[in-house]
Design an enzyme around this catalytic site. Structure first.
Site, short mmCIF file in Angstrom:
data_model
loop_
_atom_site.label_atom_id
_atom_site.label_comp_id
_atom_site.label_asym_id
_atom_site.label_seq_id
_atom_site.Cartn_x
_atom_site.Cartn_y
_atom_site.Cartn_z
N GLY A 83 0.81 -1.23 0.00
CA GLY A 83 0.00 0.00 0.00
C GLY A 83 0.83 1.26 0.00
N GLY A 143 6.80 7.13 6.76
CA GLY A 143 5.98 7.85 5.79
C GLY A 143 6.67 9.05 5.16
NE ARG A 158 4.38 8.88 -6.60
CZ ARG A 158 4.91 7.69 -6.38
NH1 ARG A 158 6.05 7.36 -6.95
NH2 ARG A 158 4.29 6.81 -5.62
NE ARG A 167 1.43 2.19 -6.70
CZ ARG A 167 2.64 2.69 -6.55
NH1 ARG A 167 3.68 1.89 -6.57
NH2 ARG A 167 2.82 3.97 -6.37
CG ASP A 186 5.37 -3.19 -4.72
OD1 ASP A 186 6.01 -4.19 -5.05
OD2 ASP A 186 5.87 -2.28 -4.02
CG ASP A 215 6.83 3.54 -6.64
OD1 ASP A 215 6.19 4.61 -6.70
OD2 ASP A 215 6.60 2.65 -5.81
#
Ligand code: AMP
Ligand code: MG
Length: 546
Positions: free
Chosen positions: A100, A135, A192, A199, A269, A279
């Protein structure tokens, strides 16, 4: 800030009913509502004006305090509904369960000029998916994501984009070398932008948990919203959808191979449903051509994600995606057939791409011709390409410089009187390539002869086409970049940004806006990796710590 939002994801898909922000397994939901965690003093380090324009923002909008507040995560603009998506994934070949958005928080979807753009902050604080981590993101990895997203776009590679890079004013503790020596680093947040950040892993999680109704809702949403040409979802349409994902993924990988990009962490992912590069972590660019190279130190043992293996890994990942949507189709055979679209597209596009890199006419290099066996050029070119890829590894050869210099090799048959020599001497032929070698003195006589033999073959092949040298140069320079985001160059920008100076980030963004053009004042950014950068962390070795 004048942004128009249409938040289809949160409107149409099932949310996590829990609103408190604590780490947990989230079941039967596509996302959790979560707010970014405020930072102490957000400051815009860089902003991509083109991306602002996509959203309908003027470049000036990026210089306001409100912009820094919103894109640093301190407040939501009107229309934003922030959330973190639930997904799983296969990491390094193994099912990893729920992952996630652990540090990505989507702000909503801007619609502008009939296009949909999801805005997503990376490094904006913990979410229910943060597991054991904080995070946050550090400046170095954020500079890398910001610059590379934009560089890839201007190189013509399908990618997510980056609107802004904001310094948070807070420090983030990271053990960069994983050696038990954690250090405080500058924190940053990148915004972004992509039509969607879905994904493969978003589908895998529901399949793995047998939450087939949510799987179907997500698939139907994805098709209707992002693949509308496929029509109303049905078992046949799910298969066509897989074909389209295969096609897009193949095209993306061919672009990576063309420009020498190594993603570094091709877990499922990190594979975009839309066939976008997504990513940016411990990615890297080939300096010397080496198919076995990976920048990711975490992958140094198995080198699963090395440059030359990316095409196979993409196929493996697509197979995981096909398995994930199997419950929607209920039949293996059409899914297996659909997966072949990947290999077919990849092989065809790769052949075309290599011909373009070499400035050769394609001679209708379609699979029909290959089957007919009648096209000598097709077979001939694949042998020529194979030999080239060996020649490139004889001694350390800078991939980017090599192709630019190859374009300068004279091949045209001179229209001179018969008594003039019309063949280049060995030295003339080799001269342009010398710039590409890291240690030209290592070009021993056998290597030299093998390189020359290849060059003569290449020249002969160009002559078959009858392409004028000037035409070939222009064509080759349109697909072989002069500038890529060299690992060491990005690191120079990071070093400055870590001192509070974002000027080189901005300069590199400018350089990378025109990667195929000669930019005489910016030659320094096209130079091959200097010796000091060979072993410096960040320049050729990256850890996942970010
Ligand atoms: P990555 O390897 O960056 O693709 O990340 C794999 C998973 O770890 C994703 O679910 C990320 O959201 C999560 N993750 C990575 N870094 C952090 C972090 N600093 N804080 C929270 N989650 C993270
Ligand atoms: Mg990821």
């Amino acid at each position: 800030m004048d942004l128009h939002f249409d938040n289809s994801f949160v409107r149409e898909l099932p949310p996590d009913p829990e609103r408190r922000n604590h780490r947990r397994q989230v079941k039967n939901a596509c996302f959790s509502f979560v707010d970014p965690t405020p930072v102490s003093s957000p400051r815009v380090v860089a902003c991509a004006a083109e991306v602002a324009a996509l959203l309908g923002l003027t470049p000036d909008a990026c210089n306001t305090d409100v912009f820094a507040q919103v894109f640093g995560g301190n407040r939501l603009a009107p229309g934003m509904e922030s959330y973190a998506a639930c997904y799983g994934g296969h990491q390094f070949g193994n099912w990893a369960g729920q992952l996630g958005d652990g540090r990505a928080i989507s702000l909503g979807e801007v619609t502008h000029d009939n296009q949909r753009w999801e805005l997503q902050l990376k490094g904006a604080g913990p979410t229910p998916y943060s597991r054991t981590a904080d995070g946050r993101a550090v400046m170095r990895s954020s500079v890398r994501e910001f610059l590379c997203s934009e560089a890839m776009h201007h190189l013509g590679v399908p990618t997510t984009r980056a609107l802004s890079l904001v310094a948070t004013g807070d420090s983030v503790v990271r053990d960069m070398f994983y050696d038990g020596n954690p250090q405080p680093e500058l924190g940053a947040v990148v915004c972004r932008v992509a039509p969607s950040f879905l994904r493969f892993g978003n589908f895998e999680i529901f399949s793995a948990r047998q939450e087939h109704d949510v799987l179907k809702m997500l698939a139907d949403y994805a098709i209707t919203t992002h693949f509308p040409d496929l029509g109303k979802p049905s078992p046949t349409v799910y298969v066509e959808w897989l074909e389209e994902v295969c096609r897009r993924t193949a095209i993306m990988i061919v672009h990576w191979m063309r420009v020498g990009f190594v993603h570094g962490v091709m877990n499922t992912d990190n594979m975009s449903l839309l066939g976008l590069t997504i990513d940016y972590g411990p990615y890297g660019w080939l300096d010397n051509y080496d198919p076995n190279w990976t920048p990711n130190t975490t992958d140094a043992g198995g080198k699963r994600y090395r440059y030359g293996y990316q095409p196979q890994i993409a196929h493996w990942n697509l197979a995981r995606f096909a398995e994930a949507i199997y419950p929607l189709v209920g039949d293996v055979e059409p899914l297996e057939a659909a997966l072949q679209v990947y290999s077919q597209t990849f092989e065809r596009e790769q052949r075309v791409m290599m011909a373009q890199k070499l400035g050769l006419e394609e001679h209708q290099a379609s699979s029909d011709d290959a089957e007919a066996g009648g096209d000598e050029a097709t077979g001939g070119d694949s042998a020529l390409v194979e030999e080239l890829l060996d020649v490139l590894q004889l001694i350390e050869t800078d991939m980017t410089i090599f192709y630019r210099q190859l374009a300068k090799i004279p091949a045209e048959i001179p229209s001179t009187p018969a008594d003039e020599p019309c063949e280049s001497s060995d030295d003339e032929l080799l001269a342009p390539l010398m710039d590409a070698y890291y240690a030209p003195e290592e070009l021993t006589e056998p290597h030299r002869q093998r390189t020359l033999a290849w060059l003569r073959r290449y020249v002969a092949r160009v002559r078959e086409d009858g392409t004028r040298d000037g035409v070939r140069l222009a064509r080759m320079n349109a697909v072989n970049p002069k500038y890529v985001l060299r690992n060491y160059v990005a690191q120079l920008a990071i070093d400055k940004a870590e001192q509070g100076d974002g000027s080189l980030v901005q300069e590199l963004l400018n350089v990378m806006r025109h990667p195929y053009d000669e930019q005489p004042a910016r030659e320094e950014y096209a130079r091959k990796r200097p010796e000091w950068a060979r072993h410096r962390p960040g320049c050729s070795m990256l850890s996942c710590s970010s």
